[in-house]
Design a protein around this motif. Structure first.
Motif, mmCIF file in Angstrom:
data_model
loop_
_atom_site.group_PDB
_atom_site.id
_atom_site.type_symbol
_atom_site.label_atom_id
_atom_site.label_comp_id
_atom_site.label_asym_id
_atom_site.label_seq_id
_atom_site.Cartn_x
_atom_site.Cartn_y
_atom_site.Cartn_z
ATOM 1 N N ALA A 163 14.170 3.181 7.450
ATOM 2 C CA ALA A 163 12.724 3.392 7.265
ATOM 3 C C ALA A 163 12.034 3.524 8.599
ATOM 4 C CB ALA A 163 12.138 2.233 6.470
ATOM 5 N N ARG A 164 10.961 4.321 8.604
ATOM 6 C CA ARG A 164 10.090 4.406 9.778
ATOM 7 C C ARG A 164 8.675 4.775 9.340
ATOM 8 N NH1 ARG A 164 12.794 9.758 12.471
ATOM 9 N NH2 ARG A 164 11.778 11.348 11.210
ATOM 10 N N VAL B 276 -2.405 5.903 1.227
ATOM 11 C CA VAL B 276 -3.659 6.499 0.767
ATOM 12 C C VAL B 276 -4.741 6.474 1.841
ATOM 13 C CG1 VAL B 276 -5.536 6.293 -0.900
ATOM 14 C CG2 VAL B 276 -3.162 6.059 -1.654
ATOM 15 N N HIS B 277 -4.861 5.379 2.574
ATOM 16 C CA HIS B 277 -5.927 5.255 3.565
ATOM 17 C C HIS B 277 -5.447 5.581 4.986
ATOM 18 C CE1 HIS B 277 -8.562 3.763 0.501
ATOM 19 N NE2 HIS B 277 -7.745 2.785 0.208
ATOM 20 N N GLY B 278 -4.365 6.322 5.081
ATOM 21 C CA GLY B 278 -3.883 6.769 6.380
ATOM 22 C C GLY B 278 -2.506 6.260 6.716
ATOM 23 N N GLY B 279 -1.690 7.124 7.310
ATOM 24 C CA GLY B 279 -0.343 6.734 7.694
ATOM 25 C C GLY B 279 0.710 7.307 6.764
ATOM 26 N N LYS B 280 1.968 7.234 7.199
ATOM 27 C CA LYS B 280 3.084 7.759 6.419
ATOM 28 C C LYS B 280 4.283 6.819 6.521
ATOM 29 C CE LYS B 280 1.850 12.630 7.164
ATOM 30 N NZ LYS B 280 1.604 12.967 5.748
ATOM 31 N N ILE B 281 5.118 6.863 5.529
ATOM 32 C CA ILE B 281 6.380 6.132 5.539
ATOM 33 C C ILE B 281 7.477 7.112 5.146
ATOM 34 C CG2 ILE B 281 7.760 4.334 4.436
ATOM 35 C CD1 ILE B 281 5.247 2.737 4.030
ATOM 36 N N GLN B 282 8.569 7.103 5.898
ATOM 37 C CA GLN B 282 9.706 7.956 5.566
ATOM 38 C C GLN B 282 10.943 7.093 5.397
ATOM 39 O OE1 GLN B 282 10.027 11.944 7.161
ATOM 40 N NE2 GLN B 282 12.086 11.477 7.903
ATOM 41 N N LEU B 283 11.657 7.324 4.285
ATOM 42 C CA LEU B 283 12.876 6.599 3.994
ATOM 43 C C LEU B 283 14.054 7.562 4.020
ATOM 44 C CD1 LEU B 283 11.693 4.512 0.893
ATOM 45 C CD2 LEU B 283 11.723 3.788 3.287
ATOM 46 N N MET C 41 6.222 -5.793 -3.885
ATOM 47 C CA MET C 41 6.546 -7.165 -3.526
ATOM 48 C C MET C 41 5.874 -7.621 -2.236
ATOM 49 S SD MET C 41 10.585 -7.377 -4.463
ATOM 50 C CE MET C 41 11.125 -7.145 -6.151
ATOM 51 N N PHE C 42 5.294 -6.688 -1.504
ATOM 52 C CA PHE C 42 4.672 -7.048 -0.230
ATOM 53 C C PHE C 42 3.180 -7.312 -0.410
ATOM 54 C CE2 PHE C 42 8.559 -4.992 1.021
ATOM 55 C CZ PHE C 42 8.976 -5.742 2.106
ATOM 56 N N LYS C 43 2.701 -8.270 0.349
ATOM 57 C CA LYS C 43 1.302 -8.682 0.250
ATOM 58 C C LYS C 43 0.421 -7.692 0.993
ATOM 59 C CE LYS C 43 2.555 -13.559 -0.159
ATOM 60 N NZ LYS C 43 2.514 -14.899 0.462
ATOM 61 N N SER C 44 0.241 -6.557 0.380
ATOM 62 C CA SER C 44 -0.558 -5.491 0.979
ATOM 63 C C SER C 44 -1.278 -4.751 -0.131
ATOM 64 C CB SER C 44 0.336 -4.513 1.750
ATOM 65 O OG SER C 44 -0.391 -3.374 2.127
ATOM 66 N N ASP C 45 -2.490 -4.326 0.143
ATOM 67 C CA ASP C 45 -3.263 -3.569 -0.834
ATOM 68 C C ASP C 45 -3.079 -2.060 -0.666
ATOM 69 O OD1 ASP C 45 -4.341 -5.863 -1.995
ATOM 70 O OD2 ASP C 45 -5.972 -5.953 -0.531
ATOM 71 N N ALA C 46 -2.230 -1.677 0.291
ATOM 72 C CA ALA C 46 -2.023 -0.252 0.557
ATOM 73 C C ALA C 46 -1.378 0.426 -0.648
ATOM 74 C CB ALA C 46 -1.149 -0.066 1.788
ATOM 75 N N GLU C 47 -1.825 1.625 -0.944
ATOM 76 C CA GLU C 47 -1.241 2.418 -2.019
ATOM 77 C C GLU C 47 -0.428 3.547 -1.406
ATOM 78 O OE1 GLU C 47 -3.652 3.714 -5.215
ATOM 79 O OE2 GLU C 47 -4.895 1.905 -5.227
ATOM 80 N N TYR C 48 0.741 3.800 -2.002
ATOM 81 C CA TYR C 48 1.640 4.825 -1.489
ATOM 82 C C TYR C 48 1.797 5.927 -2.520
ATOM 83 C CZ TYR C 48 2.918 0.839 1.448
ATOM 84 O OH TYR C 48 2.888 -0.241 2.297
ATOM 85 N N ARG C 49 1.827 7.157 -2.043
ATOM 86 C CA ARG C 49 2.033 8.293 -2.933
ATOM 87 C C ARG C 49 3.161 9.146 -2.383
ATOM 88 N NH1 ARG C 49 -4.329 10.061 -3.836
ATOM 89 N NH2 ARG C 49 -4.934 8.228 -5.073
ATOM 90 N N ILE C 50 4.095 9.515 -3.266
ATOM 91 C CA ILE C 50 5.219 10.336 -2.848
ATOM 92 C C ILE C 50 4.706 11.703 -2.387
ATOM 93 C CG2 ILE C 50 5.625 11.157 -5.217
ATOM 94 C CD1 ILE C 50 8.430 10.385 -2.746
ATOM 95 N N SER C 51 5.127 12.119 -1.203
ATOM 96 C CA SER C 51 4.684 13.410 -0.679
ATOM 97 C C SER C 51 5.848 14.374 -0.481
ATOM 98 C CB SER C 51 3.950 13.214 0.649
ATOM 99 O OG SER C 51 4.799 12.607 1.619
ATOM 100 N N GLY C 52 7.068 13.870 -0.597
ATOM 101 C CA GLY C 52 8.213 14.754 -0.438
ATOM 102 C C GLY C 52 9.499 14.057 -0.800
#
Length: 288
Positions: A287-288, A189-196, A242-253
């Motif tokens: 993952a990357r 949400v606040h920047g960046g991407k994750i691809q699995l 499960m990870f200690k992070s406040d980052a929110e992820y949204r599916i984009s594809g």
């Protein structure tokens, strides 16, 4: 096809919620029978869409009211998932059915997405409401293979009641037997991407889609693939909690891949490339 039966192990222990889930399963069972035995199932699909539009308004409201009444801390995120399914996923599926004039492929995608979303949502988000699946922020947000491996196994036990043993921490792209392949992309949400990039052996995918519902097998391979990707999306959403992070992820594809497409994508390099083994088959996590 073996009947689709409501599996009481999916009950969360709240009568109004469990009753609504069981009612939806009965609707899906009826629709699956019609699709299998009647070539023209347009009327049944139209009726099921109308049912789902009413269901998602009524049931989601009841479930959300219960979450508010018990002060459930995950309420806001859970409601966003409901809104996404009702306002985006269901609308998209309805449009695809109408545009294709209820072609067989569109109907199988509709059933697969519906069955997979429902199962995955109940197994993760709904079970968490009453603590049957506990969200534990126990892992540091570090690019460490051992940490990722433990978290994947942790989530696999929570959701599928299977142990996942890491058998190769430097997976090189070797094919798995009769596998399904997926690419899932997330925006932070606040920047960046994750691809699995994921691979699941067919037997393991069928377990995740079917056996959790008391269904021994699904005859339509495409239906299994679409259902599986929906369950995997929610599995990885649970994993992320499960990870200690406040980052929110949204599916984009999300994409279903052939084996060749998987190989080509894999060759573009994934820093984290792991191969797991369960008693029902192998599971690839990149993952990357």
């Amino acid at each position: 096809m073996k009947k689709l039966l409501w599996n009481e192990t999916l009950n969360i222990g709240v009568e109004v919620v469990d009753r609504a889930h069981a009612r939806l399963f009965h609707m899906v069972e009826r629709l699956m029978d019609l699709v299998e035995y009647k070539p023209n199932c347009r009327t049944a699909c139209e009726e099921s869409i109308e049912f789902l539009e009413d269901y998602t308004m009524t049931h989601f409201s009841e479930e959300e009211a219960y979450m508010r009444s018990v002060g459930y801390e995950g309420y806001a995120k859970h409601k966003r998932i409901h809104d996404q399914f009702r306002d985006i996923t269901l609308v998209s599926l309805k449009k695809e059915l109408e545009t294709s004039e209820y072609a067989k492929q569109a109907v199988h995608r509709y059933l697969g997405v519906l069955l997979g979303w429902l199962t995955g949502h109940i197994m993760t988000e709904d079970q968490a409401i009453t603590g049957n699946v506990v969200t534990r922020k126990v892992y540091e947000e570090l690019p460490d293979t051992e940490v990722v491996s433990r978290a994947v196994n942790h989530a696999m036990r929570d959701v599928f009641h299977l142990d996942a043993e890491l058998v190769n921490a430097e997976y090189k792209g070797k094919s798995i037997r009769n596998g399904y392949y997926y690419r899932l992309c997330y925006d932070i949400v606040h920047g960046g991407k994750i691809q699995l990039l994921l691979g699941v052996e067919e037997h393991l995918a069928r377990h995740n889609v079917g056996l959790m519902l008391g269904l021994s097998a699904l005859k339509q391979t495409e239906m299994v693939r679409h259902a599986s990707v929906q369950i995997l999306e929610q599995f990885f959403h649970h994993l992320g909690k499960m990870f200690k992070s406040d980052a929110e992820y949204r599916i984009s594809g999300e994409e279903l891949l052939t084996r060749d497409e998987f190989r080509r994508d894999f060759m573009t390099r994934y820093p984290c490339s792991l191969l797991f083994e369960t008693r029902l088959g192998h599971f690839i996590f990149c993952a990357r």
